[in-house]
Design a protein around this motif. Structure first.
Motif, PDB file in Angstrom:
ATOM      1  N   LYS A 173       0.823  -1.222   0.000  1.00 30.68           N
ATOM      2  CA  LYS A 173       0.000   0.000   0.000  1.00 30.68           C
ATOM      3  C   LYS A 173       0.855   1.270   0.000  1.00 30.68           C
ATOM      4  CE  LYS A 173      -3.808   2.211   2.488  1.00 30.68           C
ATOM      5  NZ  LYS A 173      -3.611   2.992   3.654  1.00 30.68           N
TER       6      LYS A 173
ATOM      7  N   ASP B 126      -1.017   7.367  -5.044  1.00 37.92           N
ATOM      8  CA  ASP B 126      -2.208   7.798  -4.290  1.00 37.92           C
ATOM      9  C   ASP B 126      -2.795   9.006  -5.017  1.00 37.92           C
ATOM     10  OD1 ASP B 126      -4.125   8.163  -2.417  1.00 37.92           O
ATOM     11  OD2 ASP B 126      -2.768   8.467  -0.706  1.00 37.92           O
TER      12      ASP B 126
ATOM     13  N   GLN C 100      -5.787  10.156  -5.504  1.00 32.41           N
ATOM     14  CA  GLN C 100      -6.808  11.001  -4.872  1.00 32.41           C
ATOM     15  C   GLN C 100      -6.207  12.015  -3.918  1.00 32.41           C
ATOM     16  OE1 GLN C 100      -6.696   7.752  -5.314  1.00 32.41           O
ATOM     17  NE2 GLN C 100      -7.994   6.632  -3.884  1.00 32.41           N
ATOM     18  N   ASN C 101      -4.992  11.738  -3.434  1.00 32.83           N
ATOM     19  CA  ASN C 101      -4.349  12.695  -2.530  1.00 32.83           C
ATOM     20  C   ASN C 101      -3.414  13.661  -3.253  1.00 32.83           C
ATOM     21  OD1 ASN C 101      -5.511  12.265  -0.023  1.00 32.83           O
ATOM     22  ND2 ASN C 101      -4.376  10.350   0.255  1.00 32.83           N
TER      23      ASN C 101
ATOM     24  N   GLY D  35      -9.104  14.262  -5.018  1.00 32.38           N
ATOM     25  CA  GLY D  35     -10.264  13.421  -4.694  1.00 32.38           C
ATOM     26  C   GLY D  35     -10.361  13.123  -3.219  1.00 32.38           C
ATOM     27  N   THR D  36     -11.495  12.536  -2.854  1.00 32.99           N
ATOM     28  CA  THR D  36     -11.704  12.150  -1.463  1.00 32.99           C
ATOM     29  C   THR D  36     -11.217  10.720  -1.259  1.00 32.99           C
ATOM     30  OG1 THR D  36     -13.332  12.198   0.322  1.00 32.99           O
ATOM     31  CG2 THR D  36     -14.054  11.217  -1.730  1.00 32.99           C
ATOM     32  N   ASN D  37     -11.215  10.257  -0.020  1.00 36.27           N
ATOM     33  CA  ASN D  37     -10.807   8.878   0.282  1.00 36.27           C
ATOM     34  C   ASN D  37     -12.065   8.055   0.524  1.00 36.27           C
ATOM     35  OD1 ASN D  37      -8.425  10.716   1.673  1.00 36.27           O
ATOM     36  ND2 ASN D  37      -7.702   8.946   0.520  1.00 36.27           N
ATOM     37  N   MET D  38     -12.575   7.496  -0.565  1.00 34.28           N
ATOM     38  CA  MET D  38     -13.915   6.911  -0.499  1.00 34.28           C
ATOM     39  C   MET D  38     -14.019   5.687   0.402  1.00 34.28           C
ATOM     40  SD  MET D  38     -15.662   7.566  -4.129  1.00 34.28           S
ATOM     41  CE  MET D  38     -15.996   9.267  -4.612  1.00 34.28           C
ATOM     42  N   SER D  39     -12.930   4.983   0.586  1.00 39.27           N
ATOM     43  CA  SER D  39     -13.005   3.786   1.443  1.00 39.27           C
ATOM     44  C   SER D  39     -13.314   4.164   2.886  1.00 39.27           C
ATOM     45  CB  SER D  39     -11.687   3.019   1.385  1.00 39.27           C
ATOM     46  OG  SER D  39     -10.646   3.810   1.926  1.00 39.27           O
ATOM     47  N   ARG D  40     -13.029   5.413   3.247  1.00 39.67           N
ATOM     48  CA  ARG D  40     -13.182   5.795   4.664  1.00 39.67           C
ATOM     49  C   ARG D  40     -14.656   5.871   5.077  1.00 39.67           C
ATOM     50  NH1 ARG D  40      -8.174  10.161   5.244  1.00 39.67           N
ATOM     51  NH2 ARG D  40      -6.706   8.874   4.060  1.00 39.67           N
TER      52      ARG D  40
HETATM   53  N1  LIG Z   1     -11.757   9.714  -5.010  1.00 45.05           N
HETATM   54  C1  LIG Z   1     -12.312   8.718  -5.750  1.00 45.05           C
HETATM   55  N2  LIG Z   1     -12.187   7.454  -5.305  1.00 45.05           N
HETATM   56  C2  LIG Z   1     -12.804   6.463  -6.025  1.00 45.05           C
HETATM   57  C3  LIG Z   1     -13.528   6.743  -7.211  1.00 45.05           C
HETATM   58  N3  LIG Z   1     -13.989   5.561  -7.699  1.00 45.05           N
HETATM   59  C4  LIG Z   1     -13.604   4.611  -6.816  1.00 45.05           C
HETATM   60  N4  LIG Z   1     -12.877   5.141  -5.807  1.00 45.05           N
HETATM   61  C5  LIG Z   1     -12.476   4.493  -4.551  1.00 45.05           C
HETATM   62  O1  LIG Z   1     -11.170   4.654  -4.139  1.00 45.05           O
HETATM   63  C6  LIG Z   1     -11.075   3.932  -2.939  1.00 45.05           C
HETATM   64  C7  LIG Z   1      -9.648   3.672  -2.571  1.00 45.05           C
HETATM   65  O2  LIG Z   1      -9.121   4.928  -2.233  1.00 45.05           O
HETATM   66  P1  LIG Z   1      -8.860   5.438  -0.755  1.00 45.05           P
HETATM   67  O3  LIG Z   1     -10.099   5.357   0.026  1.00 45.05           O
HETATM   68  O4  LIG Z   1      -8.240   6.785  -0.865  1.00 45.05           O
HETATM   69  O5  LIG Z   1      -7.869   4.315  -0.288  1.00 45.05           O
HETATM   70  P2  LIG Z   1      -6.524   4.457   0.520  1.00 45.05           P
HETATM   71  O6  LIG Z   1      -5.725   5.640   0.034  1.00 45.05           O
HETATM   72  O7  LIG Z   1      -5.884   3.122   0.458  1.00 45.05           O
HETATM   73  O8  LIG Z   1      -7.116   4.727   1.965  1.00 45.05           O
HETATM   74  P3  LIG Z   1      -6.524   5.603   3.152  1.00 45.05           P
HETATM   75  O9  LIG Z   1      -5.400   4.815   3.722  1.00 45.05           O
HETATM   76  O10 LIG Z   1      -7.700   5.756   4.089  1.00 45.05           O
HETATM   77  O11 LIG Z   1      -6.095   6.929   2.564  1.00 45.05           O
HETATM   78  C8  LIG Z   1     -11.911   2.705  -3.150  1.00 45.05           C
HETATM   79  O12 LIG Z   1     -12.867   2.651  -2.105  1.00 45.05           O
HETATM   80  C9  LIG Z   1     -12.642   3.029  -4.461  1.00 45.05           C
HETATM   81  O13 LIG Z   1     -14.003   2.721  -4.332  1.00 45.05           O
HETATM   82  C10 LIG Z   1     -13.623   8.081  -7.658  1.00 45.05           C
HETATM   83  O14 LIG Z   1     -14.261   8.400  -8.682  1.00 45.05           O
HETATM   84  N5  LIG Z   1     -13.005   9.024  -6.895  1.00 45.05           N
END
Ligand SMILES: Nc1nc2c(ncn2[C@@H]2O[C@H](COP(=O)(O)OP(=O)(O)OP(=O)(O)O)[C@@H](O)[C@H]2O)c(=O)[nH]1
Length: 310
Positions: free
Chosen positions: A36, A41, A43-44, A94-99
């Motif tokens: 990971k 990353d 979205q960040n 972008g946002t962190n959608m998994s959260r």
């Molecule tokens: N921002 C964004 N995320 C999406 C999109 N489509 C899918 N995703 C999601 O991206 C997520 C993974 O990204 P994060 O939630 O940032 O995962 P991560 O960076 O490993 O998580 P953290 O450690 O909490 O930052 C999955 O839940 C996907 O569903 C989209 O259009 N925009």
């Protein structure tokens, strides 16, 4: 093993072979990181991404939930359909959608009962988890309530569609809305007036969305029951899961004695909500599924006690 099963096992290719038969291929060379902390990353990413977004998040998230009710059954499990979002500034991609779902699961595991209070806590915590200064959560759910026949007192289960939404922002605090769509019977006043016999009737869907006063205490009053009563007590008749003949006679006669247009429904419900002290503002609509037409009839209004005049 019987004869038929043995015949299938003898003649069928293995599952792997079947998948190959239908186009599956072995994995190709893989070069991208699997850890990971080494993954991109996106979205960040920080840059000027041109526009702020008012809303970014996920919706249509189905999850089992527990709710409390002043009507039987007093504690019930039902299915919540969630929307989660926050705003995002143009400096973030972008946002962190998994959260969103991560937090939902963590609340569920700790025994999450959906109330206004628990959703307020959820929204504020979600903003922190997303590193934002605002968050929005809405949950829609079927709410079940026991209903007895008016004469036989035989009980069955009815339901209405309820929602709670909570907006939290660091600058503005909480904004809470709740709402309910309940079903009722209406009997057409015009049809009753002009006809020698009978009157056509319809199943009405009364939808109410209310803004609660800041001092509203959900431990003292169940807003779901108040909204249901506003819809049903103003209808031609209530809807029942179990009706014996003496019940049916009562419901039929009650509807004939209380005819309502779709407009009447909206105005009468609005009057009840106007008189309800814990409501600041409301929207009421009614959609009647007409029995003499293929189309529906509708009416609606909005009123804010803080600004509007009657
Ligand atoms: N921002 C964004 N995320 C999406 C999109 N489509 C899918 N995703 C999601 O991206 C997520 C993974 O990204 P994060 O939630 O940032 O995962 P991560 O960076 O490993 O998580 P953290 O450690 O909490 O930052 C999955 O839940 C996907 O569903 C989209 O259009 N925009």
């Amino acid at each position: 093993m019987n004869k038929t099963e043995s015949h299938i096992t003898d003649t069928m290719p293995s599952k792997d072979e079947r998948h190959k038969l239908f186009g599956s291929v072995p994995p190709g060379p893989k070069t991208k990181p699997v850890e990971k902390d080494q993954m991109a990353d996106l979205q960040n990413s920080r840059q000027d991404f041109l526009f702020d977004l008012d809303v970014v998040g996920i919706n249509n998230v189905k999850h089992p939930i527990t709710i409390e009710s002043s009507m039987k059954p007093s504690t019930q499990t039902t299915i919540g359909t969630f929307t989660f979002s926050s705003s995002i500034a143009k400096g973030s991609k972008g946002t962190n959608m998994s959260r969103f779902t991560e937090q939902l699961t963590s609340y569920y595991e700790q025994g999450f009962t959906v109330t206004i209070e628990s959703l307020k806590q959820f929204a504020e915590e979600l903003a922190g988890r997303l590193k934002r200064e605002d968050a929005f959560i809405k949950v829609e759910f079927p709410w079940f309530f026991e209903r007895e026949g008016p004469s036989s007192c035989l009980a069955g289960m009815n339901h209405a569609d309820a929602f709670i939404s909570v907006t939290w922002s660091k600058a503005g605090g909480f904004d809470i809305q709740t709402g309910l769509t309940g079903k009722i019977t209406t009997l057409c006043p015009c049809s009753k007036e002009i006809s020698e016999y009978s009157a056509h009737n319809q199943r009405g869907n009364v939808s109410m969305a209310i803004t609660l006063t800041e001092d509203f205490n959900e431990d003292m009053v169940d807003w779901k029951e108040v909204l249901l009563e506003a819809a049903e007590s103003n209808a031609s008749a209530r809807i029942h899961p179990v009706l014996k003949r003496p019940d049916e006679k009562m419901v039929t006669e009650q509807a004939y004695e209380n005819p309502r247009f779709v407009e009447d429904m909206v105005r009468l419900v609005a009057a009840d909500l106007y008189e309800t002290p814990f409501i600041h503002a409301f929207e009421v609509s009614c959609r009647n599924e007409e029995s003499i037409h293929l189309h529906d009839a509708l009416a609606s209004l909005r009123f804010d006690k803080r600004t509007d005049e009657r």
